[in-house]
Design a protein around this motif. Sequence first.
Motif, PDB file in Angstrom:
ATOM      1  N   ALA A 253       0.818  -1.215   0.000  1.00  0.00           N
ATOM      2  CA  ALA A 253       0.000   0.000   0.000  1.00  0.00           C
ATOM      3  C   ALA A 253       0.854   1.270   0.000  1.00  0.00           C
ATOM      4  O   ALA A 253       0.464   2.283  -0.577  1.00  0.00           O
ATOM      5  N   HIS A 254       2.047   1.201   0.615  1.00  0.00           N
ATOM      6  CA  HIS A 254       2.901   2.388   0.738  1.00  0.00           C
ATOM      7  C   HIS A 254       4.303   1.904   1.058  1.00  0.00           C
ATOM      8  O   HIS A 254       4.629   1.664   2.216  1.00  0.00           O
ATOM      9  N   PRO A 261       2.626   3.050  -3.976  1.00  0.00           N
ATOM     10  CA  PRO A 261       2.022   1.722  -3.911  1.00  0.00           C
ATOM     11  C   PRO A 261       2.647   0.773  -4.924  1.00  0.00           C
ATOM     12  O   PRO A 261       3.295   1.189  -5.887  1.00  0.00           O
TER      13      PRO A 261
END
Length: 489
Positions: A253-254, A261
Amino acid sequence: MADSWVNSAEAIGADLHLELSGQGGRRAALTRALREAVRGGRLAPGTRLPPYRSLAADLGVARNTVADAYAELVAEGWLTARQGSGTRVAERGAPPRHAERVPVKAPPRARGPRHDLRQGTPDASAFPRAAWLASYRRALQGAPNEVFGPGDPAGRRELREALAEYLARARGVRAEPDRIVICSGFAHALRLLFGQGAGGVLRGPLAVEAYGLGFHRGLLAAAGVRTVPLPLDEHGARVDVLGRERAVLLTPAHQFPTGGPLQAARRTAVIDWARARGGVVLEDDYDGEFRYDRKPVGVLQGLDPEHVIHIGSVSKSLSPALRLGWMVLPRRYADAVVEAKGEREAWASVLDQLALADFLSCGAYDRHVRRMRQRYRARRDRLVAALAAHAPHIEVTGIAAGLHAVLRLPPGTERSAVKAAAWQGVALDGLAAFRHPDTVMPARDGLVVGYATPSEHAYAAAVDALCGVLPPDAPALAPPPEPPGGPRR
């Protein structure tokens, strides 16, 4: 044989053991025992001693024996006696006579940075104390008696049910409560999954991103797990170079710490790899709730719950002090992880689990995350604006989500920038601190700035201090100008 006495709590509020021994009779023995209790600090100044009759009954001595001992110690300055106040240990600024003088060394003063911009922690001053206390009270008042016995190693059912609902709604996780195991955070999850030697649920080698937390790599190395670094680019980890590893650890996601991402095509590719190899993807969803300039990125686990272990915690959203995290496991690993955890819940407080379950169910967690998302976005914007004004040559990346930013620096300037920041009392990390020692991808110079860490009132000064230590817009390692008349020999 020496006589001993343990007083009742009613007398002075705490247990006290006295040894009546030595020469001179009971009075002399009691006097010595009380004097040593005061001298040694077991009876603190102001402590009220038992009445004559109570102490005499406990010791099996005459009342006058206790009265005489008290009177002698009052005369020496060890005790005080006032009408209506009883007999107490004397307050004193210096040791009374007969006491040894021990030099007292002042405790060292805690020294920390003036400005803390390290990544990894939320604003501690923003912890929702009132809402958490309300949830804790409701959880404690409604807890059945069995809560105070040995816990379920999988975690309290109430919390696992609340997490299954929340994670499905907010992060796209596909889970049932029976596939969730409560742990104390990501590091604890790694310990449970890999254990020590051949006893772990999973085995190495483990592919990891070329930049990540060295603490996690060290924990894995201690368990005998070899980590293989995957190169990174603007689309995230290069999962196309995965080989014969049995598992891969990603921050899809990060990416931590570089930001961004994992590209959609690579998300699909890593799931295909796991299916083909019979392997598993460990998904570290460490700050997935905090996004600002893009739509939320759903979890990788939603693509294939049987080949992804989703791991999360409240360390970034609430506080690392709570020590509460979770694993959403494929069915084939659920029982093995519970067995690895043991029969007793020894890591996460059951009462904290119940409080978090209430905090999630009543909507307080959602409200807190939304409030902090707004606050951290404002801080990020303030940081970007300050850098644009004072250091426009510095590129800021990884800021669409999360609690930190990466400041790209000219080659060869990172080490000097970190030293300059430390000299000025600014705590932060350089990118080199997160680089896997075995990676072959080119090194990047940069600073990892945690804009969530300072309290609200301290943030402006921290940003100003940061701008003051950044390298100027000049070629790295430029030679100094020659003095008049040519170079000196």
